[in-house]
Design a protein around this motif. Structure first.
Motif, mmCIF file in Angstrom:
data_model
loop_
_atom_site.group_PDB
_atom_site.id
_atom_site.type_symbol
_atom_site.label_atom_id
_atom_site.label_comp_id
_atom_site.label_asym_id
_atom_site.label_seq_id
_atom_site.Cartn_x
_atom_site.Cartn_y
_atom_site.Cartn_z
ATOM 1 N N SER B 115 0.866 -1.170 0.000
ATOM 2 C CA SER B 115 0.000 0.000 0.000
ATOM 3 C C SER B 115 0.902 1.218 0.000
ATOM 4 O O SER B 115 2.051 1.140 0.410
ATOM 5 N N ALA B 116 0.332 2.328 -0.457
ATOM 6 C CA ALA B 116 1.126 3.554 -0.506
ATOM 7 C C ALA B 116 1.418 4.031 0.912
ATOM 8 O O ALA B 116 0.542 3.982 1.774
ATOM 9 N N ILE B 117 2.643 4.496 1.126
ATOM 10 C CA ILE B 117 2.965 5.116 2.414
ATOM 11 C C ILE B 117 2.248 6.462 2.457
ATOM 12 O O ILE B 117 2.317 7.243 1.510
ATOM 13 N N ASN B 118 1.553 6.705 3.531
ATOM 14 C CA ASN B 118 0.868 7.989 3.702
ATOM 15 C C ASN B 118 1.913 9.115 3.698
ATOM 16 O O ASN B 118 2.852 9.076 4.493
ATOM 17 N N PRO B 119 1.774 10.098 2.788
ATOM 18 C CA PRO B 119 2.799 11.147 2.712
ATOM 19 C C PRO B 119 3.044 11.848 4.053
ATOM 20 O O PRO B 119 4.162 12.274 4.325
ATOM 21 N N VAL B 120 2.024 11.964 4.880
ATOM 22 C CA VAL B 120 2.271 12.652 6.158
ATOM 23 C C VAL B 120 2.974 11.747 7.163
ATOM 24 O O VAL B 120 3.477 12.216 8.176
ATOM 25 N N SER B 121 3.025 10.435 6.895
ATOM 26 C CA SER B 121 3.741 9.539 7.805
ATOM 27 C C SER B 121 5.211 9.421 7.433
ATOM 28 O O SER B 121 6.012 8.896 8.182
ATOM 29 N N ARG B 122 5.535 9.879 6.222
ATOM 30 C CA ARG B 122 6.918 9.764 5.779
ATOM 31 C C ARG B 122 7.835 10.659 6.595
ATOM 32 O O ARG B 122 7.449 11.731 7.022
ATOM 33 N N GLU B 287 8.237 4.174 -5.469
ATOM 34 C CA GLU B 287 7.779 4.919 -4.290
ATOM 35 C C GLU B 287 7.802 4.062 -3.021
ATOM 36 O O GLU B 287 7.532 4.548 -1.933
ATOM 37 N N ARG B 288 8.115 2.781 -3.179
ATOM 38 C CA ARG B 288 8.192 1.941 -1.982
ATOM 39 C C ARG B 288 9.580 2.073 -1.351
ATOM 40 O O ARG B 288 10.110 1.104 -0.809
ATOM 41 N N GLY B 290 11.847 4.698 1.304
ATOM 42 C CA GLY B 290 11.642 5.812 2.210
ATOM 43 C C GLY B 290 11.838 5.459 3.663
ATOM 44 O O GLY B 290 12.310 4.367 4.007
ATOM 45 N N ILE B 292 9.839 6.115 7.646
ATOM 46 C CA ILE B 292 8.536 6.404 8.234
ATOM 47 C C ILE B 292 8.749 6.883 9.668
ATOM 48 O O ILE B 292 9.601 6.340 10.383
#
Lengths: 587, 460
Positions: B115-122, B287-288, B290, B292
């Motif tokens: 699933s996509a990492i939530n941009p605000v959790s990055r 995009e996977r 990063g 968190i």
């Protein structure tokens, strides 16, 4: 759960076909499947509706129920939006994180506006007041920098009754009722719901007379975008589109920034969030995040929501415009939006046009950019939406359809150049390929804010850069040493303009933003040197003598000097003394 | 629960088969096809249209006939068994063990699509990874949580470079452990064994998970391989707290596999025949990477792709460059000059470098030095093209200095041994030494203060 006759018939990527009746309205919102994933009806044929689903469709099966809502895709607008990061269909990502953790699951339903937070509300109307559409009836100091003004929705007017006094209310509380001529009452809360694909109305479109001041020399001086205008930044990857967008979002003199990350990198959104929380607005000293709204549909988030995200962003921007703010909408990147359009169009098996983009690409682009403008709002105030769209052309080739069609609808074009970026000339805006049609419209503003004679000065600088381009062709063939002195002087001055003036270091503490007067000062000093040097050259003094004084290198670093407190006069004196020294040596 | 099997197919086309009269099947669900001889193949639902379902068969459709196959739908998308035991193991592209050590006993299973990492959790990546390679550390620093691809061409030493990065990668203040996930897509046997040999020799094998899809293996597994690898990487990073470096090679083969499948599905092709969703598809992999908030681990990606006929505007490098945070471009001309690693400096870039280097991260002069090296080396190119027209002798004195600088820069700064591990100080000092070959007035990207500290040239 309500009954529904509609069932999923087929699934193909984000596209779901629905059967079960003829009642699905085109462009209305539906909830798909047992997880009730949001989707939008994009076409209807006979008893079959085609729905684009805003979330991943994995696991949907034929026969699952589909719930029509009858409403178009809409956003809830109200207090508490500033500083929030939304996804493409205006769900706050922080709330999604709270509900589901650090990965985004499917089918999360969170409200766009926090309905529980209690605000200190100033109510501006009294019992019996006649209310007009767009009139501000309540105000909330939303962040240190932004006051939220709740307006009467565009289609509502009448007499105010049951008006509550100023006090503490939530966004869901009814502040007053509006009674129309027939006695029908409409309750008003601080929120309103607006369909994203419909432009919000305003009274009049006003002419553009002011630029969006950005503190970026190449933009303000050479290629300004008008307040209420549109600009496009096309460029290959690595040319710095996102950096330019970030710089504008940081320093431009808009009241509200809507930053739309459309199909771009997740880390970039994080960077904006982190940086903007720390950086201070040069005008009021408040953190930049207090005037910024972020919309993030990163490249790995659902593609249909990417298509919707630019409308979501635009609707939010128009909402703040209607309150009387100047809003700048940065869309990074419109190419990803166009590709989302192409992807969905392909799944719908529509006839492809150029580069397999759908034939309606130009009209969709036009209807987006035309929502920008400097407006007289319904309540009689002034507000504007300026759109700055990044374009990511395939292979950096500007002849592709998205760049070409965008060019038709914007009046400022900032062409980013790969070779400038390779030479680390940032912002890598190519002065030969870029243009701005707003400069003439803003002429008076410039003469007033930059200084008398700015227009002439700007023309001379442009002329110098053009001349340099022509001379460089010769230099490439025979080298610089063989040129006559007056042409060498042109090259040397143009180099100062390029390296000293046009280049601007976004990471330098002072160089990142330059006020209008300093920009003007730099131009005056550079052209002063040029004029003085030409005089020397006409007296047959070799230009190399002047070069040896180091004055050219000094002016190339003038931007840093001005940031450290030196003034235009200091540099004028520096030029004069260098010129005098050379002149004396040759008498 | 009753196990429902559907007998027979209604259509076979490329790697796709269609079944009719099916109900209750989910999009993207995994299906198992049983052949008459007892052989089992896996497939994935790619289209549902009423009671007609189209499956993509992973091992290919050769040998399948319309009426002899029976199909069982598993009721869930493709999942990967995960546990800490993954380290040291070798799998096929579909996640099946190929090292003869038996199946993995999973602590949990996860959907390989993630699933996509939530941009605000990055968490914004800021700590750099030192590779000991001057070109990378000095000018395009790799940051933990970054995706930094190597754009290469056939015959260039991208594998050697990737192996050297894996060998020498050091994380400043490495809290947590370091793991490698290696994903090979459509690679030659030699390439796979090169990496295995190198990992074995350096003892990296024990902290490495490999997903191998050879050039002769089914193309559908090529599409699964990076998804399996990244699912494993995310598990190691965000569940177990490892700092994971994912090396994926060759993305070009992956994209070509996607194109092949797309065309057999009859989809409308976009540029060079690649499907119109190629960007979204690549993004769902890249995009996977990063970091968190609240998790110790990180996923850093170094994908390798070979640019068809060295063309950086080809859709594969082009789309990749728009998603990744920079690129390391290898150049054929440098390779022919014998420079290793042949990093073509000007088109290369690390977007995250600006926030993970300099004061407080590496050395205060790092960024300015790097800017100046880029700018000066760019001037070298101008001097060279001029020299090729008017001859070296006719050049101005400054241009001659640039030529000398360019040569020295390529030999001494870019060039280094495959086993040579340079410290950052050594790299940066080398840079200053080379810049000092140029007149001080030419160095307009660095402040006087830094020049006073580091410039050692004649007109100091």
């Amino acid at each position: 759960m309500e009954d529904t006759a509609y069932r999923i018939q087929g699934v193909n990527g984000p596209i779901v076909t629905v059967t079960g009746g003829r009642g699905l309205a085109k462009m209305s919102l539906v909830r798909v499947g047992r997880q009730r994933l949001p989707g939008e009806v994009v076409s209807v044929q006979g008893g079959t509706g085609v729905v684009q689903v805003y979330e991943d469709t994995a696991g949907l099966t034929a026969g699952e129920p589909v719930y029509p809502t009858g409403l178009p895709l809409s956003v809830t607008l109200g207090p508490g939006m500033v500083g929030v990061t939304y996804d493409g269909i205006a769900r706050p990502l922080k709330a999604i994180e709270g509900a589901a953790g650090c990965f985004i699951p499917r089918g999360v339903d969170v409200p766009g506006v926090d309905m529980e937070k209690v605000w200190d509300v100033t109510v501006d109307i009294r019992e019996g007041d006649a209310l007009k559409p767009g009139q501000v009836f309540a105000r909330v100091q939303e962040t240190g920098a932004v006051e939220h003004r709740s307006m009467v929705p565009p289609n509502v007017s009448g007499r105010a009754v049951e008006v509550k006094p100023s006090g503490r209310y939530t966004a869901a509380d009814v502040i007053c009722q509006v009674e129309d001529a027939r006695g029908r009452r409409t309750p008003l809360t601080m929120c309103q719901v607006w369909p994203v694909r419909t432009p919000r109305p305003s009274k009049n479109r006003l002419p553009i007379t002011k630029p969006l001041f950005t503190g970026q020399r190449v933009l303000d001086t050479l290629f300004p975008v008008g307040k209420g205008g549109c600009a496009a930044i096309p460029g290959p990857f690595g040319a710095g589109k996102t950096m330019v967008q970030h710089q504008l979002a940081k320093w431009c003199d808009a009241d509200i920034i809507v930053y739309l990350g459309c199909g771009e990198r997740g880390n970039e959104m994080t960077q904006v969030l982190d940086e903007f929380a720390e950086l201070k607005d040069p005008r009021n000293g408040k953190p930049l995040l207090q005037r910024t709204i972020l919309i993030a549909n990163t490249s790995n988030m659902p593609v249909a929501a990417r298509e919707a995200s630019i409308y979501t962003g635009m609707t939010i921007a128009e909402y703040f415009r209607d309150m009387g703010y100047h809003v700048a909408l940065m869309a990074d990147s419109t190419s990803r939006w166009a590709e989302a359009l192409r992807e969905i169009s392909g799944r719908l098996e529509e006839m492809p046009a150029e580069e397999s983009f759908p034939a309606y690409l130009p009209s969709r682009l036009a209807s987006f950019y035309e929502r920008a403008g400097y407006m007289e709002t319904l309540s009689g105030g002034e507000g504007s939406v300026t759109v700055i769209g990044a374009v990511s052309p395939q292979g950096g080739d500007f002849s592709e359809p998205v760049t070409q069609n965008t060019k038709r609808f914007v009046r400022t074009f900032w062409a980013l150049d790969r070779s400038l970026a390779y030479a680390r000339h940032f912002p890598a805006i190519n002065w030969n390929g870029s243009y701005s049609e707003y400069f003439q419209d803003c002429h008076d503003w410039y003469e007033e804010n930059f200084g008398q004679g700015f227009t002439t000065l700007r023309e001379r600088i442009m002329g110098l850069l053009n001349e340099e381009t022509a001379l460089q062709e010769i230099v490439k063939l025979i080298g610089q040493d063989v040129l006559p002195d007056d042409q060498r002087l042109t090259l040397m001055t143009a180099r100062i303009v390029r390296e000293g003036f046009l280049q601007q270091n976004a990471f330098h503490p002072t160089d990142t933003y330059m006020p209008a007067k300093q920009q003007m000062g730099m131009l005056v000093v550079i052209m002063h040197l040029y004029d003085q040097a030409r005089e020397l050259v006409s007296l047959a003094v070799p230009v190399s003598q002047l070069e040896a004084t180091g004055i050219f290198a000094d002016l190339a670093r003038m931007k840093f000097g001005l940031g450290e407190g030196k003034t235009r006069e200091d540099y004028m004196a520096l030029v004069d003394s260098a010129v005098d020294a050379v002149r004396k040596a040759n008498v | 629960m009753i196990r429902i099997e559907y007998t027979g197919l209604s259509e076979i086309n490329g790697s796709l088969v269609a079944l009719e009269g099916v109900s209750g099947v989910g999009y993207d669900e995994l299906a198992e096809l049983s052949m008459p001889g007892g052989e089992k193949r896996l497939g994935r639902v790619v289209l549902i249209d009423g009671d007609r379902v189209v499956l993509q068969v992973f091992e290919g459709t050769d040998g399948i006939s319309m009426d002899s196959v029976s199909t069982y739908f598993t009721g869930s998308p493709i999942t990967l068994p995960l546990s800490g035991e993954l380290l040291g193991r070798i799998f096929t592209g579909a996640g099946v063990p190929m090292d003869g050590l038996g199946p993995v006993y999973p602590t949990l299973r996860r959907d390989i699509n993630g699933s996509a990492i939530n941009p605000v959790s990055r968490m914004y990546p800021r700590s750099c990874i030192m590779t000991g390679i001057s070109a990378i550390d000095g000018m395009m620093t790799l940051i933990r949580g970054q995706k930094l691809p190597i754009f290469s061409g056939d015959g260039l030493p991208h594998n050697e470079l990737a192996a050297q990065i894996v060998r020498q990668a050091k994380v400043a203040g490495a809290e947590g452990q370091f793991a490698i996930v290696f994903c090979a897509m459509g690679v030659k046997n030699d390439t796979a064994s090169f990496f295995m040999k190198d990992f074995r020799e350096t003892g990296a094998l024990g902290r490495c998970v490999m997903y191998i899809n050879m050039a002769s293996d089914p193309i559908i597994e090529r599409i699964l391989a990076p998804r399996c690898a990244l699912t494993a990487a995310e598990y190691l990073a965000f569940d177990l707290g490892y700092h994971v470096l994912v090396v994926m090679t060759d993305m070009t083969s992956y994209c070509e596999a996607t194109r092949e499948v797309s065309s057999s599905k009859g989809e409308i092709p976009s540029r060079k025949g690649f499907p119109s969703y190629m960007y979204s598809d690549l993004a769902s992999l890249y995009e996977r990477a990063g970091m968190i908030h609240g998790k110790t681990g990180s996923v850093t990606q170094v994908p390798i792709l070979t640019m068809p006929s060295d063309d950086i505007t080809h859709p594969i490098p082009d789309l990749t460059g728009y998603i990744t945070e920079g690129q390391i471009v290898l150049g054929r001309d440098l390779n022919q000059k014998g420079v290793y690693p042949p990093v073509s400096v000007l088109p290369s870039l690390s977007r995250l470098m600006k926030d993970g280097t300099g004061e407080g991260f590496t050395r205060a002069d790092h960024q300015d030095l790097s800017n100046q090296l880029f700018a000066s080396y760019s001037a070298v190119q101008d001097a060279r093209s001029l020299a090729s027209v008017i001859g070296e002798d006719e050049l101005s004195a400054t241009d001659k200095l640039y030529l000398a600088f360019g040569k020295a820069f390529e030999q001494e700064f870019l060039g280094q041994g495959q086993r040579e591990d340079r410290t950052l100080d050594e790299t940066l000092d080398r840079g200053w030494r080379l810049l000092s070959m140029l007149p001080r007035t030419e160095l307009s990207r660095v402040s006087d203060k830094l020049l006073d500290q580091h410039y050692t040239g004649k007109d100091k």
